[in-house]
Design a protein around this motif. Structure first.
Motif, mmCIF file in Angstrom:
data_model
loop_
_atom_site.group_PDB
_atom_site.id
_atom_site.type_symbol
_atom_site.label_atom_id
_atom_site.label_comp_id
_atom_site.label_asym_id
_atom_site.label_seq_id
_atom_site.Cartn_x
_atom_site.Cartn_y
_atom_site.Cartn_z
ATOM 1 N N GLU A 90 0.497 7.262 2.992
ATOM 2 C CA GLU A 90 -0.567 8.254 3.124
ATOM 3 C C GLU A 90 0.028 9.651 3.140
ATOM 4 O OE1 GLU A 90 -2.602 7.263 6.726
ATOM 5 O OE2 GLU A 90 -3.857 5.771 5.737
ATOM 6 N N GLY A 135 -7.431 3.165 -9.763
ATOM 7 C CA GLY A 135 -7.239 1.750 -9.468
ATOM 8 C C GLY A 135 -7.053 1.001 -10.775
ATOM 9 N N SER A 191 -9.494 11.342 -6.566
ATOM 10 C CA SER A 191 -9.074 10.100 -5.928
ATOM 11 C C SER A 191 -8.055 9.399 -6.817
ATOM 12 C CB SER A 191 -10.284 9.193 -5.690
ATOM 13 O OG SER A 191 -10.839 8.798 -6.928
ATOM 14 N N THR A 235 0.841 -1.194 0.000
ATOM 15 C CA THR A 235 0.000 0.000 0.000
ATOM 16 C C THR A 235 0.875 1.242 0.000
ATOM 17 O OG1 THR A 235 -1.690 -1.191 1.239
ATOM 18 C CG2 THR A 235 -1.825 1.218 1.259
ATOM 19 N N SER A 261 -11.626 -0.441 -9.186
ATOM 20 C CA SER A 261 -12.154 0.918 -9.345
ATOM 21 C C SER A 261 -11.227 1.931 -8.664
ATOM 22 C CB SER A 261 -13.557 1.002 -8.744
ATOM 23 O OG SER A 261 -13.507 0.731 -7.364
ATOM 24 N N SER A 262 -11.445 3.196 -8.984
ATOM 25 C CA SER A 262 -10.661 4.246 -8.351
ATOM 26 C C SER A 262 -11.106 4.432 -6.904
ATOM 27 C CB SER A 262 -10.815 5.556 -9.125
ATOM 28 O OG SER A 262 -12.147 5.988 -9.090
ATOM 29 N N GLY A 263 -10.322 5.186 -6.142
ATOM 30 C CA GLY A 263 -10.663 5.457 -4.753
ATOM 31 C C GLY A 263 -11.804 6.445 -4.636
ATOM 32 N N ASP A 264 -12.296 6.640 -3.431
ATOM 33 C CA ASP A 264 -13.415 7.533 -3.161
ATOM 34 C C ASP A 264 -12.907 8.928 -2.811
ATOM 35 O OD1 ASP A 264 -15.247 5.456 -3.430
ATOM 36 O OD2 ASP A 264 -15.093 4.914 -1.313
#
Length: 139
Positions: free
Chosen positions: A90, A127, A124, A87, A131-134
């Motif tokens: 952040e 992906g 966002s 991951t 799907s892409s992030g929110d």
């Protein structure tokens, strides 16, 4: 490190700078930590001192301005770490906690003196396999 100021006065300053240039680019200042083969990479900590009478010290990051008629000002880019098989890191921006009132977070585009002001983009992440992030906004 500079010496303590004692009971009154101001502790010293540390300055790192490159020279000016008349024809060509000025120099670059780099702060790096080394790579780690079997461990975690190093950290760079920028810590500002506390104040008990007025306010805590600030952190200011200013990109270069341009003085020509058609140039573009410097960029400030904050990028968190990439993870090849995990991951990604952040990127967190958080205003300070207050005993009475918490600090504010401001996002704003720049002022346009002769044309439109700057745009604020919120997007966002893509992906590739899903799907892409929110994009979530809470009050």
């Amino acid at each position: 490190e500079t010496a303590d100021a004692g009971i009154t006065g101001v502790s010293g300053s540390i300055s790192t700078a490159t020279g000016n240039s008349t024809y060509g680019n000025s120099g670059t200042t780099l702060v790096n930590t080394g790579d780690a083969m079997n461990g975690a990479g190093g950290h760079i900590h920028l810590t500002v001192g506390s104040g008990d009478a007025m306010e805590g010290g600030g952190v200011f990051v200013d990109a270069g301005k341009v003085t020509s008629d058609a140039g573009t000002g410097g960029v400030i880019r904050l990028t968190s770490g990439r993870a090849n098989n995990g991951t990604g890191g952040e990127l967190m921006m958080e205003a300070g906690q207050g005993g009475v009132e918490g600090g504010a977070v401001w996002l704003s585009g720049g002022t346009g003196e002769q044309a439109q002001g700057g745009t604020v983009y919120l997007s966002s992440g893509l992906g590739v396999a899903t799907s892409s992030g929110d994009v979530q906004i809470f009050t």
